[in-house]
Design a protein around this motif. Structure first.
Motif, mmCIF file in Angstrom:
data_model
loop_
_atom_site.group_PDB
_atom_site.id
_atom_site.type_symbol
_atom_site.label_atom_id
_atom_site.label_comp_id
_atom_site.label_asym_id
_atom_site.label_seq_id
_atom_site.Cartn_x
_atom_site.Cartn_y
_atom_site.Cartn_z
ATOM 1 N N PRO A 53 -2.529 8.522 3.888
ATOM 2 C CA PRO A 53 -2.957 7.294 4.568
ATOM 3 C C PRO A 53 -2.056 6.135 4.163
ATOM 4 C CG PRO A 53 -4.819 8.436 3.619
ATOM 5 C CD PRO A 53 -3.592 9.094 3.094
ATOM 6 N N ARG A 54 -1.808 5.251 5.081
ATOM 7 C CA ARG A 54 -0.888 4.161 4.790
ATOM 8 C C ARG A 54 -1.626 2.881 4.456
ATOM 9 N NH1 ARG A 54 3.062 1.268 9.160
ATOM 10 N NH2 ARG A 54 3.889 -0.338 7.813
ATOM 11 N N ALA A 55 -2.378 2.378 5.389
ATOM 12 C CA ALA A 55 -3.031 1.100 5.184
ATOM 13 C C ALA A 55 -4.326 1.286 4.416
ATOM 14 C CB ALA A 55 -3.305 0.427 6.518
ATOM 15 N N GLY A 56 -4.788 0.261 3.765
ATOM 16 C CA GLY A 56 -6.071 0.329 3.092
ATOM 17 C C GLY A 56 -5.937 0.717 1.636
ATOM 18 N N SER A 101 0.816 -1.204 0.000
ATOM 19 C CA SER A 101 0.000 0.000 0.000
ATOM 20 C C SER A 101 0.851 1.256 0.000
ATOM 21 C CB SER A 101 -0.914 0.001 1.228
ATOM 22 O OG SER A 101 -0.140 0.062 2.407
ATOM 23 N N ASN A 102 2.120 1.107 -0.305
ATOM 24 C CA ASN A 102 2.981 2.290 -0.314
ATOM 25 C C ASN A 102 3.048 2.876 -1.713
ATOM 26 O OD1 ASN A 102 3.610 1.636 2.373
ATOM 27 N ND2 ASN A 102 5.125 0.187 1.659
ATOM 28 N N TYR A 103 3.162 4.162 -1.783
ATOM 29 C CA TYR A 103 3.158 4.797 -3.087
ATOM 30 C C TYR A 103 3.858 6.135 -2.988
ATOM 31 C CZ TYR A 103 -0.830 6.576 -0.566
ATOM 32 O OH TYR A 103 -1.639 7.066 0.413
#
Lengths: 115, 115
Positions: B95-98, A99-101
């Protein structure tokens, strides 16, 4: 080098006219695009975003158009107001692992609205 | 609601002096955190990003370092500033997760002048 760039570094319009700011990107894997507005001495503010599965998205007085065929993004501002004077940046995102970008920003276009 | 605080707003430092810029985020947990630098009239260059406490990724080799001692705290440092470190430094979070493809939210920036 940067994969996101702008056709016009400056744009001057009359108050009340419509403005169109263009942006070209080179990475066909980019899947999410954002337009930011930055006033002098301040941090960028989110204007509007669009995902790669869309061609057009409208907000309040702003419309973003995405042409994936030619890798082109544009921001249209209707009835431009003096308060719209700022530098506008397009940014592209390529999905990273998990989920990293990270976003890659273009150089920006300075919009000047003449009263 | 989420807010991001960045300080100081302006800073003038002599060459060779140390640097510490701090950024904190409120109203969210486990954010991704970013440091960008913006040279005058230029786009945003990603310097560091962090996906968690103690996890720092550097994008470009430079005279700066970053640390994340707490979940919502991100610090940009230098042991000895160079003239070329002058610029507008921006902290940002996402936001990190999701869901992926989420936009960045920027702080108000720090204008650093190294003399």
């Amino acid at each position: 080098g940067e994969s996101v760039g702008l056709h016009l570094p400056t744009l001057s319009v009359q108050e009340g006219d419509n403005s169109i700011i263009n942006c070209a990107y080179s990475n066909s894997a980019s899947d999410y695009f954002i337009w930011y507005k930055q006033e002098s001495g301040k941090g960028p503010q989110f204007i509007i975003d669009i995902r790669s599965n869309m061609d057009k998205r409208q907000g309040q007085r702003v419309t973003v158009l995405l042409n994936k065929t030619v890798k082109h993004l544009s921001l249209q501002i209707a009835a431009t107001q003096p308060g719209d004077s700022a530098v506008y940046f397009c940014a592209e995102n390529i999905a990273q692992r998990g989920s990293n970008y990270k976003l890659t920003f273009g150089k920006g276009t300075l919009l000047t609205v003449n009263p | 609601s989420q807010t991001i605080h960045q300080w100081p707003a302006t800073l003038v430092q002599p060459v060779g002096s140390p640097l510490s810029l701090e950024c904190t985020v409120e109203g969210t947990s486990n954010p991704n955190l970013y440091w960008y630098r913006q040279a005058a009239g230029r786009g945003l260059q990603l310097l560091f990003y962090s996906v968690g406490i103690g996890q720092i990724s550097s994008e470009v080799p430079q005279n700066l370092s970053a640390s994340r001692p707490q979940d919502r705290q991100f610090i940009l440092s230098s042991k000895k500033l160079l003239l070329s470190d002058s610029g507008f430094y921006l902290c940002a979070w996402s936001p990190r997760a999701g869901a992926t493809n989420e936009k960045l939210f920027f702080g108000s920036g720090t204008q650093l002048s190294v003399l």
